[in-house]
Design an enzyme around this catalytic site. Sequence first.
Site, short mmCIF file in Angstrom:
data_model
loop_
_atom_site.label_atom_id
_atom_site.label_comp_id
_atom_site.label_asym_id
_atom_site.label_seq_id
_atom_site.Cartn_x
_atom_site.Cartn_y
_atom_site.Cartn_z
N ARG A 181 0.93 -1.18 -0.03
CA ARG A 181 -0.05 -0.28 -0.03
C ARG A 181 0.79 1.25 0.02
NH1 ARG A 181 -3.75 2.31 4.87
NH2 ARG A 181 -1.86 3.27 5.43
N TYR A 188 -3.27 11.64 6.33
CA TYR A 188 -3.21 10.12 6.78
C TYR A 188 -2.31 9.20 6.13
CZ TYR A 188 -4.53 5.23 6.91
OH TYR A 188 -4.40 4.16 7.04
N ASP A 223 -5.25 3.66 0.05
CA ASP A 223 -6.08 3.92 0.75
C ASP A 223 -6.55 5.61 1.00
OD1 ASP A 223 -7.95 4.03 3.12
OD2 ASP A 223 -6.49 2.84 4.46
N HIS A 282 -9.08 6.50 2.88
CA HIS A 282 -9.58 7.05 4.04
C HIS A 282 -10.65 7.67 4.12
CE1 HIS A 282 -8.42 6.67 8.39
NE2 HIS A 282 -7.83 5.58 8.15
N GLU A 324 -8.92 1.86 -1.71
CA GLU A 324 -9.61 1.38 -0.30
C GLU A 324 -10.44 2.40 0.18
OE1 GLU A 324 -6.93 -0.40 2.57
OE2 GLU A 324 -7.84 0.30 4.26
N GLU A 378 -13.22 -1.51 6.57
CA GLU A 378 -12.69 -1.78 7.99
C GLU A 378 -13.52 -1.27 9.48
OE1 GLU A 378 -9.10 0.21 7.10
OE2 GLU A 378 -9.51 1.87 8.32
N ARG A 387 -13.36 -5.77 3.77
CA ARG A 387 -12.22 -5.44 4.58
C ARG A 387 -12.72 -5.70 6.31
NH1 ARG A 387 -7.69 -3.90 4.29
NH2 ARG A 387 -7.63 -1.94 5.82
N GLU A 435 -4.06 -7.26 5.09
CA GLU A 435 -3.07 -6.35 5.76
C GLU A 435 -2.29 -6.74 6.77
OE1 GLU A 435 -5.13 -3.15 7.31
OE2 GLU A 435 -3.80 -1.67 6.72
N TRP A 458 -11.85 11.93 8.85
CA TRP A 458 -10.49 11.48 8.86
C TRP A 458 -10.48 10.05 8.28
CZ3 TRP A 458 -7.73 7.49 11.33
CH2 TRP A 458 -6.42 7.53 11.42
#
Length: 409
Positions: free
Chosen positions: A154, A166, A217, A219, A243, A269, A290, A346, A409
């Site tokens: 990643r 991030y 990602d 995020h 992601e 996630e 995820r 991951e 975030w």
Amino acid sequence: MSRTRSADRIADARVIVTCPGRNFVTLKVITEQGVTGVGDATLNGRELAVAAYLTEHVIPVLIGRDPARIEDTWQYLYRGAYWRRGPVTMSAIAAVDTALWDIKGKVAGLPVYQLLGGRSREGVTVYGHANGETIDEAMAAVAHYLELGYKAVRVQTGVPGLPSTYGVSKDQMFYEPADAAIPTENVWSTQRYLEHTPKVFARAREEFGPYVKLLHDVHHRLTPIEAARLGKALEPYGLTWLEDPVPAELQEGFRLIRQHTTTPIAVGEVFNSIYDARTLITEQLIDYIRTTVVRAGGITHLRRIFDLAALHHVRSGSHGATDLSPVCLAAALHVDIAIPNFGLQEYMRHTEETDAVFPHGYWFEDGYLFPSEEPGLGVDIDEELAAQYPYKPASLPVNRLEDGTMHDW
Ligand code: EZ4
Ligand code: CO
């Protein structure tokens, strides 16, 4: 009726909170016959909420139950609470479920993956986190992971014009976003980010060729149409996945992303139940789901999500950041090695202090993780050592736009 019960009972259970570099919450279940099981209950930045849920509301009803009845205990805690789902409840249920699978494996004398149907592959392909303030630094980090044998990486970089973002940290191998008791504030600009990110992957393909699996990602920071633009811009670089492109409360929003780009999408996630992903999976709006053991109700419920995903061409891509303890990772590997539709796992390495508190039998070799062959999960908590690291409040950051508006975030 009682003839159908196993001879053993849950005699005791306790919650262990420890901070060997970062906070972890672990449930230990002990049976009358002396078998122990462990489950991860860590919820980053909200650790004590899960610890209290377990201590005050779950442990009292566990005592005296048959440890062999994993499904029944899951249903009892889920339906029996009346107030269903949510990250705190589902992390607590996950910890109990994981500990009971550990106990069942030990009683059977088998590693948990054997109870899930045995191996479907030789090893669990993992991806690492390459991050850098600049593209040059990020490329050096990718090279380092490839030297370590990783087949998937990643890549995250700083965004020119933004002071921090991030995924970028000073410590290359142990990225830890929960960095202060009161949340740190980051600044976000979608325009700057969308301008910059395709350049990162153009460079990565130029330097590392077409065969390394590359991931990124977002995020949860874009809208569906912004995510569609990014996905399209990244198509020439053949990402394995993009992601969390947008916050996923609105599952239907992913239809818009899907209409515009063939870049594969991974999400989940922060999900805690199958209902968070139902539309995403059944409409084939994503490619990787995820969720992982601690977040989504343990091995029992995770398996249910992955089975639904398997029917709809969606593969697993379980979260494995440092806030998921070695107990969660050990359990995830038993699931990963057994399911037919495994995608990627991951793997952010834990620090030496954390690894010492959680002795485990899983190991990394040549880009793969391998689950322990010991009976049960093959992981434990060293309670004496854990007691040397008291809890330290730590929160995840928050994010604002340049004009001060709160953002994801
Ligand atoms: O920000 O686990 O893909 N990994 C991630 C993580 C999450 C943290 C939050 O606790 O997005 O780094
Ligand atoms: Co993520």
